[in-house]
Design a protein around this motif. Structure first.
Motif, PDB file in Angstrom:
ATOM      1  N   VAL A 251       9.537 -30.330  36.477  1.00 57.11           N
ATOM      2  CA  VAL A 251       8.892 -30.949  37.634  1.00 57.11           C
ATOM      3  C   VAL A 251       8.435 -29.887  38.632  1.00 57.11           C
ATOM      4  CG1 VAL A 251       9.234 -32.468  39.623  1.00 57.11           C
ATOM      5  CG2 VAL A 251      10.148 -33.117  37.385  1.00 57.11           C
ATOM      6  N   GLY A 252       9.324 -28.927  38.928  1.00 61.38           N
ATOM      7  CA  GLY A 252       8.971 -27.888  39.898  1.00 61.38           C
ATOM      8  C   GLY A 252       7.798 -27.044  39.447  1.00 61.38           C
TER       9      GLY A 252
ATOM     10  N   SER B 263       5.489 -27.906  37.186  1.00 58.25           N
ATOM     11  CA  SER B 263       4.296 -28.757  37.168  1.00 58.25           C
ATOM     12  C   SER B 263       3.691 -28.883  38.561  1.00 58.25           C
ATOM     13  CB  SER B 263       4.637 -30.151  36.621  1.00 58.25           C
ATOM     14  OG  SER B 263       5.067 -30.084  35.279  1.00 58.25           O
ATOM     15  N   ASP B 264       4.550 -29.009  39.568  1.00 55.62           N
ATOM     16  CA  ASP B 264       4.080 -29.089  40.955  1.00 55.62           C
ATOM     17  C   ASP B 264       3.321 -27.818  41.340  1.00 55.62           C
ATOM     18  OD1 ASP B 264       4.207 -30.395  43.676  1.00 55.62           O
ATOM     19  OD2 ASP B 264       5.257 -28.531  44.122  1.00 55.62           O
ATOM     20  N   GLU B 265       3.887 -26.654  41.003  1.00 52.67           N
ATOM     21  CA  GLU B 265       3.215 -25.387  41.322  1.00 52.67           C
ATOM     22  C   GLU B 265       1.888 -25.274  40.588  1.00 52.67           C
ATOM     23  OE1 GLU B 265       5.336 -21.704  41.302  1.00 52.67           O
ATOM     24  OE2 GLU B 265       7.275 -22.686  41.614  1.00 52.67           O
TER      25      GLU B 265
ATOM     26  N   ARG C  92      -0.900 -27.492  42.028  1.00 51.15           N
ATOM     27  CA  ARG C  92      -1.295 -27.199  43.409  1.00 51.15           C
ATOM     28  C   ARG C  92      -2.100 -25.904  43.530  1.00 51.15           C
ATOM     29  NH1 ARG C  92       1.518 -29.798  47.694  1.00 51.15           N
ATOM     30  NH2 ARG C  92       3.143 -31.219  46.950  1.00 51.15           N
TER      31      ARG C  92
ATOM     32  N   ARG D  26      -2.521 -32.344  44.826  1.00 51.13           N
ATOM     33  CA  ARG D  26      -2.433 -32.456  43.366  1.00 51.13           C
ATOM     34  C   ARG D  26      -2.374 -33.931  43.014  1.00 51.13           C
ATOM     35  NH1 ARG D  26       2.458 -34.541  43.032  1.00 51.13           N
ATOM     36  NH2 ARG D  26       4.334 -33.543  43.843  1.00 51.13           N
TER      37      ARG D  26
ATOM     38  N   PHE E 248       2.779 -37.761  41.394  1.00 48.12           N
ATOM     39  CA  PHE E 248       3.822 -37.807  40.379  1.00 48.12           C
ATOM     40  C   PHE E 248       4.547 -39.152  40.483  1.00 48.12           C
ATOM     41  CE2 PHE E 248       4.868 -32.966  39.992  1.00 48.12           C
ATOM     42  CZ  PHE E 248       3.578 -32.731  39.535  1.00 48.12           C
TER      43      PHE E 248
ATOM     44  N   HIS F  63       9.505 -34.571  45.128  1.00 46.52           N
ATOM     45  CA  HIS F  63       8.195 -34.306  44.532  1.00 46.52           C
ATOM     46  C   HIS F  63       7.371 -35.552  44.240  1.00 46.52           C
ATOM     47  CE1 HIS F  63       8.987 -30.019  43.762  1.00 46.52           C
ATOM     48  NE2 HIS F  63      10.179 -30.354  43.315  1.00 46.52           N
TER      49      HIS F  63
END
Length: 304
Positions: free
Chosen positions: A138-139, A141-143, A146, A173, A176, A192
């Motif tokens: 998850v972390g 994918s967030d980076e 973005r 982004r 989620f 997130h």
């Protein structure tokens, strides 16, 4: 796709990626014509009792669905790190957001043992390791979604100068929708997620007696609210989505039953309700006219 308004319930459907495209195209178009707010696809390499039946790649199907629809929101229900690498799937997600012109939601979950979990030949992970891997998934994918360029090295995933150009239509982004049953996953959703997703008892989906299943949902919503308070997330800002086909049997056997089910979900604090599109037999079997009548009735009763 924006988060739901607090004064109504959004209604959606889940379509398994099993249909030949000429048939699938008509299903996705019909869901939009009916007026559903969103439609989703299971994201598995193969799935349970259907593992020897036709089963297509959900991201490819969703991209095709995006090209033949204009309004309905689209999403995965849910993608997992069992066989998806964040750097690869992020590029696919970015592309889907472009093709759909900002209608895509990235539904993600930790991934269950068995099935897809052994596809790539890795060792079996403990529950704690799956939770650690999901947090990293998850972390990262967030980076990735973005930023134009991301380099990362973690315990489970790495990315070297991964580029996301032109980037997502939805900024910063794509939203989620994070599936979680326990406090750790809910903390990820609070940090997130734009949606939290549940199928009730994830270990026994659809197996509990109906009233027990409703009690499970009530406890989960209460737990999410506690987690949001602990983490400083405004509970009212996160969408809360439940797939009622994994909660109760024959949810749309009549319009009255489905309207009652959606009403109970609303009373528990859910903002979004989805139901599986009918299959002719086996899992999620049902009658298409019943499905259309029931979802139309719920749209009239709860959409604002």
């Amino acid at each position: 796709m924006t988060a739901p308004r607090p004064d109504g319930v959004r209604i959606g459907a889940v379509v398994l990626p099993e249909h030949p495209w000429p048939q699938a195209r008509e299903i996705w178009r019909e869901l939009e014509q009916v007026g559903l707010h969103h439609a989703w696809s299971f994201d598995h390499h193969s799935w349970r009792t259907l593992h020897d039946s036709p089963w297509y790649d959900s991201l490819s199907v969703l991209s095709a669905a995006a090209a033949v629809t204009e309004r309905i929101g689209l999403g995965t229900m849910v993608s997992t790190p069992n066989f998806r690498h964040p750097a690869v799937v992020a590029k696919q997600v970015m592309t889907l957001d472009q093709v759909s012109n900002g209608r895509f939601v990235f539904g993600i979950g930790a991934g269950a043992p068995g099935g897809d979990a052994g596809l790539l030949g890795g060792r079996d992970l403990t529950p704690g390791e799956r939770a650690d891997r999901f947090a990293e998934f998850v972390g990262l994918s967030d980076e990735l979604l973005r930023n134009r360029t991301t380099t990362y090295r973690g315990a489970y995933f790495s990315a070297v100068a991964a580029r996301m150009v032109p980037g997502c239509v939805q900024l910063p982004r794509v939203p989620f929708a994070i599936a979680a049953a326990g406090p750790r996953g809910m903390r990820l959703a609070a940090r997130h997620g734009q949606w939290w997703v549940t199928i009730g008892d994830a270990g026994r989906p659809g197996e509990r007696p109906e009233e027990e299943a409703w009690d499970v949902l009530a406890r989960q919503v209460a737990r999410l609210e506690e987690v949001c308070e602990e983490t400083g997330r405004d509970f009212s800002e996160i969408g809360r989505l439940v797939n009622v086909s994994r909660i109760v049997d024959f949810p749309y056997s009549s319009p009255e039953r489905f309207v009652d089910i959606v009403g109970r979900c609303q009373d528990l604090g859910f903002t979004d309700v989805v139901v599986n599109h009918p299959r002719p037999n086996g899992v999620f079997s049902g009658n298409r006219p019943d499905f259309l009548r029931a979802t139309s009735a719920a749209l009239s009763a709860f959409s604002r």
